[in-house]
Scaffold this motif. Structure first.
Motif, PDB file in Angstrom:
ATOM      1  N   GLY A  61      31.583 -44.344 -79.278  1.00  0.00           N
ATOM      2  CA  GLY A  61      30.666 -43.038 -79.835  1.00  0.00           C
ATOM      3  C   GLY A  61      31.748 -41.843 -79.726  1.00  0.00           C
ATOM      4  N   GLU A 115      31.598 -37.192 -80.033  1.00  0.00           N
ATOM      5  CA  GLU A 115      30.891 -35.858 -80.526  1.00  0.00           C
ATOM      6  C   GLU A 115      31.820 -34.916 -80.341  1.00  0.00           C
ATOM      7  OE1 GLU A 115      27.264 -36.035 -78.158  1.00  0.00           O
ATOM      8  OE2 GLU A 115      28.071 -35.501 -76.283  1.00  0.00           O
ATOM      9  N   ARG A 150      28.020 -36.057 -84.059  1.00  0.00           N
ATOM     10  CA  ARG A 150      27.999 -37.161 -83.335  1.00  0.00           C
ATOM     11  C   ARG A 150      28.292 -38.380 -84.135  1.00  0.00           C
ATOM     12  NH1 ARG A 150      28.198 -39.019 -78.207  1.00  0.00           N
ATOM     13  NH2 ARG A 150      27.781 -41.370 -77.822  1.00  0.00           N
ATOM     14  N   TYR A 151      29.216 -39.412 -83.979  1.00  0.00           N
ATOM     15  CA  TYR A 151      29.201 -40.706 -84.560  1.00  0.00           C
ATOM     16  C   TYR A 151      28.991 -41.640 -83.601  1.00  0.00           C
ATOM     17  CZ  TYR A 151      31.292 -45.020 -86.521  1.00  0.00           C
ATOM     18  OH  TYR A 151      31.388 -46.216 -86.760  1.00  0.00           O
ATOM     19  N   ASP A 152      28.116 -42.898 -83.578  1.00  0.00           N
ATOM     20  CA  ASP A 152      28.059 -43.840 -83.081  1.00  0.00           C
ATOM     21  C   ASP A 152      28.118 -45.369 -83.675  1.00  0.00           C
ATOM     22  OD1 ASP A 152      27.104 -43.446 -80.002  1.00  0.00           O
ATOM     23  OD2 ASP A 152      25.799 -42.053 -81.304  1.00  0.00           O
ATOM     24  N   TYR A 153      28.864 -46.295 -83.271  1.00  0.00           N
ATOM     25  CA  TYR A 153      28.887 -47.741 -83.774  1.00  0.00           C
ATOM     26  C   TYR A 153      28.670 -48.621 -82.681  1.00  0.00           C
ATOM     27  CZ  TYR A 153      30.687 -52.150 -85.109  1.00  0.00           C
ATOM     28  OH  TYR A 153      30.777 -53.407 -85.505  1.00  0.00           O
ATOM     29  N   HIS A 197      25.924 -48.169 -87.649  1.00  0.00           N
ATOM     30  CA  HIS A 197      26.456 -46.777 -87.624  1.00  0.00           C
ATOM     31  C   HIS A 197      25.510 -45.530 -87.804  1.00  0.00           C
ATOM     32  CE1 HIS A 197      30.476 -48.768 -88.851  1.00  0.00           C
ATOM     33  NE2 HIS A 197      29.612 -49.718 -89.325  1.00  0.00           N
ATOM     34  N   MET A 245      25.203 -41.498 -87.630  1.00  0.00           N
ATOM     35  CA  MET A 245      25.643 -40.036 -87.835  1.00  0.00           C
ATOM     36  C   MET A 245      24.724 -39.155 -87.572  1.00  0.00           C
ATOM     37  SD  MET A 245      28.875 -40.479 -88.687  1.00  0.00           S
ATOM     38  CE  MET A 245      29.458 -38.828 -89.594  1.00  0.00           C
ATOM     39  N   THR A 246      25.054 -38.170 -86.724  1.00  0.00           N
ATOM     40  CA  THR A 246      24.054 -37.106 -86.118  1.00  0.00           C
ATOM     41  C   THR A 246      24.664 -35.705 -86.198  1.00  0.00           C
ATOM     42  OG1 THR A 246      23.173 -38.788 -84.729  1.00  0.00           O
ATOM     43  CG2 THR A 246      22.452 -36.492 -84.424  1.00  0.00           C
ATOM     44  N   ALA A 256      19.652 -37.253 -88.128  1.00  0.00           N
ATOM     45  CA  ALA A 256      20.564 -38.457 -87.837  1.00  0.00           C
ATOM     46  C   ALA A 256      20.200 -39.325 -89.173  1.00  0.00           C
ATOM     47  CB  ALA A 256      20.297 -39.161 -86.518  1.00  0.00           C
ATOM     48  N   ARG A 268      20.824 -43.675 -89.595  1.00  0.00           N
ATOM     49  CA  ARG A 268      21.396 -45.044 -89.095  1.00  0.00           C
ATOM     50  C   ARG A 268      21.758 -45.762 -90.503  1.00  0.00           C
ATOM     51  NH1 ARG A 268      17.178 -46.727 -86.519  1.00  0.00           N
ATOM     52  NH2 ARG A 268      17.629 -45.482 -84.576  1.00  0.00           N
TER      53      ARG A 268
END
Length: 289
Positions: free
Chosen positions: A195, A197, A219-222, A242, A244-245, A263, A265
């Motif tokens: 992730g 940010e 922010r991005y999380d995978y 994935h 995105m926030t 966010a 998902r």
């Protein structure tokens, strides 16, 4: 320095900075939160100190419990207990190293290793499982930059579980009556989370704002909490996500933050994507001088 007692296990970026004023999302960053215990705390022994621009910490703690592993959260629940104590048939080690050589920039690495099978009040001594260790190995890397109103953070975590096939078989076939606290789920051989940010304080250049801060962030999380062992029949494709926030953090004072975010998902095409809107207020402070 030596620390004895109940302590935070600083493996991963979120466990090392777990207070709600130390991350921008309303909930803890989703990737690490869904594959690692978070906030991870154990009773153990820690040795830590500093050498110039380096900080180190090594600890001995109870190992995780493979009975609590599952497909949705990998080993996250392995530090939980259905009892009023933690079983320590096996011990584990954790290590963290941080570097502060560059002004306003920090990077760190951390890791964990321990055998997790039969680390419970009830153990299995059958011939089928006699060689099963369930060794969990976790490696994590992170960085952060803070200067001129700008905050940039990133993390990468990777985990491996040995004997995932036999542990999945054992967990799925536990007696429902005798082992009611346990999820009885398959567990992946590997898990991954990464992730990043970026945030900017729009009050940074304003005058007479005191300690107030107003961050706009993205922010991005995978992450994937179930990467199966080779030959696995049951695949849970919804575990790969994935996120995105976009959001805002307002700090009227250093210890208080008001958060709002949107966010979304993203899952594979056979599943519905999951949009979320969250608002939070948090206080974080220590009553010591």
């Amino acid at each position: 320095n030596i620390r004895l007692g109940h302590i935070i296990v600083p493996v991963g970026q979120t466990n090392n900075a777990h207070l709600p004023t130390e991350f921008f999302t309303c909930y803890r960053p989703e990737g690490e939160f869904n594959i690692l215990p978070c906030t991870w705390h154990e009773t153990g022994v820690s040795l830590w100190g500093r050498l110039g621009n380096w900080r180190y910490e090594a600890m001995v703690i109870p190992a995780l419990n493979s009975n609590m592993f599952n497909n949705a959260n990998w080993v996250k629940n392995g530090s939980a207990s259905g009892y009023e104590f933690r079983v320590a048939n096996h011990l584990a080690g954790a290590l963290r190293i941080d570097n502060y050589s560059i002004k306003n920039f920090h990077w760190g690495v951390s890791g964990y290793v321990g055998n997790t099978f039969n680390n419970d009040i009830v153990t299995n001594e059958s011939e089928k499982y006699k060689d099963v260790k369930g060794t969990v190995a976790i490696g994590a890397a992170e960085f952060d930059y803070k200067a001129h109103g700008l905050v940039v953070r990133g993390n990468f975590d990777y985990g491996y579980l040995s004997d995932a096939y036999l542990i999945s078989d054992f967990n799925k076939n536990q007696n429902h009556q005798d082992f009611s606290p346990y999820p009885r789920s398959l567990v992946g051989e590997k898990a991954i989370a990464c992730g990043g940010e970026v945030a900017y304080d729009i009050m940074h250049s304003m005058k007479n704002t005191g300690n107030q801060r107003l961050y706009l962030f993205g922010r991005y999380d995978y992450y994937d909490s179930y990467i199966p062992y080779e030959g696995a029949i049951s695949l849970y494709e919804w575990t790969e996500r994935h996120v995105m926030t976009l959001g805002v953090n307002y700090y009227p004072i250093k210890q208080v933050v008001i958060k709002a975010e949107y966010a979304k998902r993203f899952l594979k095409e056979q599943y519905n994507d999951e949009p979320m809107f969250s608002v939070g207020v948090a206080y974080s402070g220590f009553f010591t001088k």
